[in-house]
Write a protein that holds these residues in place. Structure first.
Motif, PDB file in Angstrom:
ATOM      1  N   GLY A   1       0.795  -1.231   0.000  1.00 55.30           N
ATOM      2  CA  GLY A   1       0.000   0.000   0.000  1.00 55.30           C
ATOM      3  C   GLY A   1       0.825   1.278   0.000  1.00 55.30           C
ATOM      4  N   CYS A   2       2.100   1.213  -0.434  1.00 53.80           N
ATOM      5  CA  CYS A   2       2.933   2.411  -0.430  1.00 53.80           C
ATOM      6  C   CYS A   2       2.529   3.335  -1.590  1.00 53.80           C
ATOM      7  CB  CYS A   2       4.401   2.017  -0.569  1.00 53.80           C
ATOM      8  SG  CYS A   2       5.510   3.439  -0.611  1.00 53.80           S
ATOM      9  N   PRO A   3       2.479   4.661  -1.338  1.00 53.36           N
ATOM     10  CA  PRO A   3       2.061   5.575  -2.403  1.00 53.36           C
ATOM     11  C   PRO A   3       3.128   5.813  -3.477  1.00 53.36           C
ATOM     12  CG  PRO A   3       2.641   6.807  -0.424  1.00 53.36           C
ATOM     13  CD  PRO A   3       2.711   5.353  -0.061  1.00 53.36           C
ATOM     14  N   GLU A   4       4.371   5.389  -3.220  1.00 56.61           N
ATOM     15  CA  GLU A   4       5.448   5.665  -4.184  1.00 56.61           C
ATOM     16  C   GLU A   4       5.410   4.654  -5.334  1.00 56.61           C
ATOM     17  OE1 GLU A   4       7.402   8.673  -3.470  1.00 56.61           O
ATOM     18  OE2 GLU A   4       5.503   8.582  -2.427  1.00 56.61           O
ATOM     19  N   ASP A   5       6.223   4.918  -6.387  1.00 54.38           N
ATOM     20  CA  ASP A   5       6.113   4.053  -7.580  1.00 54.38           C
ATOM     21  C   ASP A   5       7.437   3.396  -7.977  1.00 54.38           C
ATOM     22  OD1 ASP A   5       7.586   6.085  -8.717  1.00 54.38           O
ATOM     23  OD2 ASP A   5       6.335   6.250 -10.514  1.00 54.38           O
ATOM     24  N   CYS A   6       8.254   3.024  -6.995  1.00 54.61           N
ATOM     25  CA  CYS A   6       9.530   2.368  -7.302  1.00 54.61           C
ATOM     26  C   CYS A   6       9.210   1.128  -8.146  1.00 54.61           C
ATOM     27  CB  CYS A   6      10.251   2.004  -6.013  1.00 54.61           C
ATOM     28  SG  CYS A   6      10.345   3.413  -4.859  1.00 54.61           S
ATOM     29  N   HIS A   7       9.768   1.100  -9.365  1.00 55.82           N
ATOM     30  CA  HIS A   7       9.271   0.153 -10.366  1.00 55.82           C
ATOM     31  C   HIS A   7       9.585  -1.319 -10.084  1.00 55.82           C
ATOM     32  CE1 HIS A   7       8.244   3.740 -12.292  1.00 55.82           C
ATOM     33  NE2 HIS A   7       8.727   3.547 -13.508  1.00 55.82           N
ATOM     34  N   PHE A   8      10.453  -1.540  -9.099  1.00 55.53           N
ATOM     35  CA  PHE A   8      10.825  -2.914  -8.742  1.00 55.53           C
ATOM     36  C   PHE A   8       9.959  -3.456  -7.607  1.00 55.53           C
ATOM     37  CE2 PHE A   8      13.245   0.243  -6.421  1.00 55.53           C
ATOM     38  CZ  PHE A   8      12.982  -0.102  -5.109  1.00 55.53           C
ATOM     39  N   CYS A   9       9.129  -2.603  -7.020  1.00 58.71           N
ATOM     40  CA  CYS A   9       8.625  -2.902  -5.676  1.00 58.71           C
ATOM     41  C   CYS A   9       7.188  -3.408  -5.675  1.00 58.71           C
ATOM     42  CB  CYS A   9       8.738  -1.656  -4.808  1.00 58.71           C
ATOM     43  SG  CYS A   9       8.233  -1.971  -3.102  1.00 58.71           S
ATOM     44  N   SER A  10       7.014  -4.595  -5.117  1.00 60.73           N
ATOM     45  CA  SER A  10       5.668  -5.181  -5.071  1.00 60.73           C
ATOM     46  C   SER A  10       4.847  -4.575  -3.935  1.00 60.73           C
ATOM     47  CB  SER A  10       5.768  -6.696  -4.907  1.00 60.73           C
ATOM     48  OG  SER A  10       6.476  -7.005  -3.735  1.00 60.73           O
ATOM     49  N   GLN A  11       5.470  -3.685  -3.148  1.00 62.81           N
ATOM     50  CA  GLN A  11       4.727  -3.058  -2.045  1.00 62.81           C
ATOM     51  C   GLN A  11       4.117  -1.719  -2.451  1.00 62.81           C
ATOM     52  OE1 GLN A  11       5.695  -3.891   1.891  1.00 62.81           O
ATOM     53  NE2 GLN A  11       7.821  -4.313   1.385  1.00 62.81           N
ATOM     54  N   SER A  12       4.382  -1.286  -3.666  1.00 62.93           N
ATOM     55  CA  SER A  12       3.752  -0.057  -4.140  1.00 62.93           C
ATOM     56  C   SER A  12       2.262  -0.309  -4.314  1.00 62.93           C
ATOM     57  CB  SER A  12       4.371   0.364  -5.474  1.00 62.93           C
ATOM     58  OG  SER A  12       3.569   1.385  -6.055  1.00 62.93           O
ATOM     59  N   GLY A  13       1.461   0.649  -3.841  1.00 63.36           N
ATOM     60  CA  GLY A  13       0.016   0.517  -4.006  1.00 63.36           C
ATOM     61  C   GLY A  13      -0.426   0.845  -5.422  1.00 63.36           C
TER      62      GLY A  13
ATOM     63  N   ALA B   1       9.117  -0.282   7.062  1.00 59.89           N
ATOM     64  CA  ALA B   1       7.739   0.062   6.691  1.00 59.89           C
ATOM     65  C   ALA B   1       7.703   0.510   5.238  1.00 59.89           C
ATOM     66  CB  ALA B   1       7.211   1.179   7.588  1.00 59.89           C
ATOM     67  N   ALA B   2       6.685   0.058   4.516  1.00 67.24           N
ATOM     68  CA  ALA B   2       6.507   0.454   3.111  1.00 67.24           C
ATOM     69  C   ALA B   2       5.749   1.775   3.066  1.00 67.24           C
ATOM     70  CB  ALA B   2       5.741  -0.634   2.365  1.00 67.24           C
ATOM     71  N   VAL B   3       6.512   2.845   3.148  1.00 65.62           N
ATOM     72  CA  VAL B   3       5.911   4.187   3.164  1.00 65.62           C
ATOM     73  C   VAL B   3       6.845   5.150   2.437  1.00 65.62           C
ATOM     74  CG1 VAL B   3       4.622   3.975   5.335  1.00 65.62           C
ATOM     75  CG2 VAL B   3       7.043   4.600   5.414  1.00 65.62           C
ATOM     76  N   ARG B   4       6.307   6.291   2.008  1.00 66.10           N
ATOM     77  CA  ARG B   4       7.173   7.352   1.495  1.00 66.10           C
ATOM     78  C   ARG B   4       8.020   7.902   2.642  1.00 66.10           C
ATOM     79  NH1 ARG B   4       7.584  11.600  -2.266  1.00 66.10           N
ATOM     80  NH2 ARG B   4       8.294  13.489  -1.250  1.00 66.10           N
TER      81      ARG B   4
ATOM     82  N   THR C   1       8.173   9.338  -8.240  1.00 66.33           N
ATOM     83  CA  THR C   1       7.417  10.059  -7.210  1.00 66.33           C
ATOM     84  C   THR C   1       8.293  10.781  -6.188  1.00 66.33           C
ATOM     85  OG1 THR C   1       7.228   7.892  -6.171  1.00 66.33           O
ATOM     86  CG2 THR C   1       5.285   8.713  -7.331  1.00 66.33           C
ATOM     87  N   HIS C   2       9.583  10.513  -6.210  1.00 66.97           N
ATOM     88  CA  HIS C   2      10.519  11.317  -5.410  1.00 66.97           C
ATOM     89  C   HIS C   2      11.885  11.241  -6.085  1.00 66.97           C
ATOM     90  CE1 HIS C   2      10.714   7.243  -3.535  1.00 66.97           C
ATOM     91  NE2 HIS C   2      12.000   7.491  -3.547  1.00 66.97           N
ATOM     92  N   THR C   3      12.811  12.047  -5.609  1.00 69.15           N
ATOM     93  CA  THR C   3      14.098  12.157  -6.308  1.00 69.15           C
ATOM     94  C   THR C   3      15.239  11.507  -5.510  1.00 69.15           C
ATOM     95  OG1 THR C   3      14.616  14.263  -5.240  1.00 69.15           O
ATOM     96  CG2 THR C   3      13.397  14.356  -7.343  1.00 69.15           C
TER      97      THR C   3
ATOM     98  N   GLU D   1      16.264  13.775  -2.761  1.00 67.58           N
ATOM     99  CA  GLU D   1      15.487  13.679  -1.517  1.00 67.58           C
ATOM    100  C   GLU D   1      16.019  12.533  -0.654  1.00 67.58           C
ATOM    101  OE1 GLU D   1      11.590  13.867  -3.786  1.00 67.58           O
ATOM    102  OE2 GLU D   1      10.941  14.574  -1.828  1.00 67.58           O
ATOM    103  N   ARG D   2      16.388  11.465  -1.317  1.00 64.26           N
ATOM    104  CA  ARG D   2      16.961  10.350  -0.549  1.00 64.26           C
ATOM    105  C   ARG D   2      18.304  10.755   0.070  1.00 64.26           C
ATOM    106  NH1 ARG D   2      15.064   4.424  -2.150  1.00 64.26           N
ATOM    107  NH2 ARG D   2      12.984   4.918  -2.846  1.00 64.26           N
ATOM    108  N   MET D   3      19.098  11.490  -0.694  1.00 65.27           N
ATOM    109  CA  MET D   3      20.395  11.950  -0.166  1.00 65.27           C
ATOM    110  C   MET D   3      20.192  12.835   1.067  1.00 65.27           C
ATOM    111  SD  MET D   3      23.204  10.892  -1.544  1.00 65.27           S
ATOM    112  CE  MET D   3      24.507  12.112  -1.504  1.00 65.27           C
TER     113      MET D   3
HETATM  114  S1  SF4 Z   1       7.938   0.533  -0.139  1.00 64.79           S
HETATM  115 FE1  SF4 Z   1       9.823   1.717  -0.525  1.00 64.79          FE
HETATM  116  S2  SF4 Z   1      10.657   0.784  -2.391  1.00 64.79           S
HETATM  117 FE2  SF4 Z   1       8.481   0.153  -2.279  1.00 64.79          FE
HETATM  118  S3  SF4 Z   1       7.363   1.695  -3.454  1.00 64.79           S
HETATM  119 FE3  SF4 Z   1       7.388   2.379  -1.314  1.00 64.79          FE
HETATM  120  S4  SF4 Z   1       9.186   3.771  -1.159  1.00 64.79           S
HETATM  121 FE4  SF4 Z   1       9.414   2.554  -3.042  1.00 64.79          FE
END
Ligand code: SF4
Length: 335
Positions: free
Chosen positions: A70-82, A117-120, A185-187, A190-192
């Protein structure tokens, strides 16, 4: 001028093994371009570097998801993205279950336990849950606690540091030049910013990424150099496990030889860091490759389940360390 493939191992032996100076980007690229028949030599050198600059101990860690999916971000590898249709369902664990998971992790000899936690970034409710979980674990289990909660505000970073969080994980995931192909969805910057905050607040920095997401070898070398500039205390190295339903779900699995070349290159670029096998190693490396990696510069592993896919059993990994005469790093060595 990048060194020729022929000389790179000689150069690395003198520079990295002899003087503890990590390879730069061009040099890391030369390792990534080594022909197959030179890979065993590169791994052997990476192993010698790890033994000289880090020692034989292996850091064992456990991770637990406190909020999955249910994470709002769109990391293209991630099965936890909503945003993608994946089989991962949103769940939250209660505090007694987290304490029990920490206890089981400590029983394997692990020195780190990471709450993920799968969150932004954390909201108030998640910060409150983390505060409660950290206090409950600290009261009952002897283990360092790490967190991976996404992008932090200064106030949140200060709160985690005050709780006694030992290490904070925040991956850059890939080279700066490739990041926009992976996340929109983020840069990277921002992570740095979060990584800089973590360091400023004196928590240990854990920062790595995922290889095999379609990046070029040049970008893989760029990423090694960018990590080396940050000098994280720990670098988790993941290999893409293409998850169905994600934009990277159809990418091919990284070839074992390419993964091993990358392990050697990252160790030679980061001689002193804790270099951790993280997700995707079973798929990319299998049992044989796992052994080669442990003898090729890796000095940390996660035991048990990964976040969304099943890892090997802790017994299998711990038996391998015994067989390789690599002691598990004791908690007292990390304090
Ligand atoms: S859980 Fe982490 S890696 Fe997955 S989409 Fe969200 S921010 Fe990205």
């Amino acid at each position: 001028m990048p060194p020729k493939t022929d000389d790179i191992l000689g150069v690395a032996r003198e520079q990295v093994l002899g003087r503890g100076v990590g390879l730069d980007e061009a040099q890391a690229l030369a390792i990534l371009e080594l022909p197959n028949d030179r890979v065993p030599d590169a791994l052997q050198l990476a192993h010698e570097v790890r033994m000289r600059w880090c020692g034989p101990a292996v850091e064992v860690e456990g991770i637990v998801s406190i909020k999955t999916g249910g994470c709002p971000e769109d990391c293209h590898f991630c099965s936890q993205s909503g945003r993608f249709q994946t089989p991962v369902r949103a769940v939250r664990l209660d505090i007694p279950s987290l304490v029990e998971a920490a206890r089981q992790t400590a029983e394997t000899g692990a020195s780190e336990f990471c709450l993920v936690a799968a969150v932004r970034g954390p909201d108030e409710r998640l910060m409150a849950q983390v505060g409660e979980a950290v206090a409950a674990i600290q009261a009952e289990v002897e283990i360092n606690i790490a967190c991976s909660l996404g992008i932090l505000t200064r106030a949140q970073g200060e709160e985690l540091a005050a709780l006694g969080v030992h290490r904070y994980n925040h991956n850059l995931e890939t080279a700066r030049s490739y990041f926009p192909q992976v996340v929109s969805t983020h840069t990277w910057e921002e992570r740095m910013d979060t990584l800089a905050l973590v360091r400023e607040l004196s928590m240990e920095v854990c920062c790595g990424g995922i290889l095999g997401m379609g990046e070029t070898l040049e970008q893989r070398a760029e990423f090694a150099a960018q990590l080396s500039a940050i000098a994280p205390d720990e670098v988790p190295l993941n290999f893409l496990d293409p998850r169905p339903g994600t934009p990277f779900g159809e990418l091919p699995v990284l070839e074992t030889r390419d993964a091993l070349r990358a392990i050697a290159a990252f160790r030679l670029a980061l001689p002193r860091t804790v270099l951790r096998f993280a997700g995707g190693r079973e798929l990319t490396l299998g049992d044989l490759g796992t052994r080669e990696g442990m003898l090729g510069g890796i000095n940390a592993m996660i035991v048990g389940n990964y976040l969304t896919t099943l890892g090997r059993s802790p017994e299998q990994d711990l038996a391998l360390l015994t067989e390789l005469s690599m002691p598990v790093k004791a908690l007292s060595e990390t304090l």
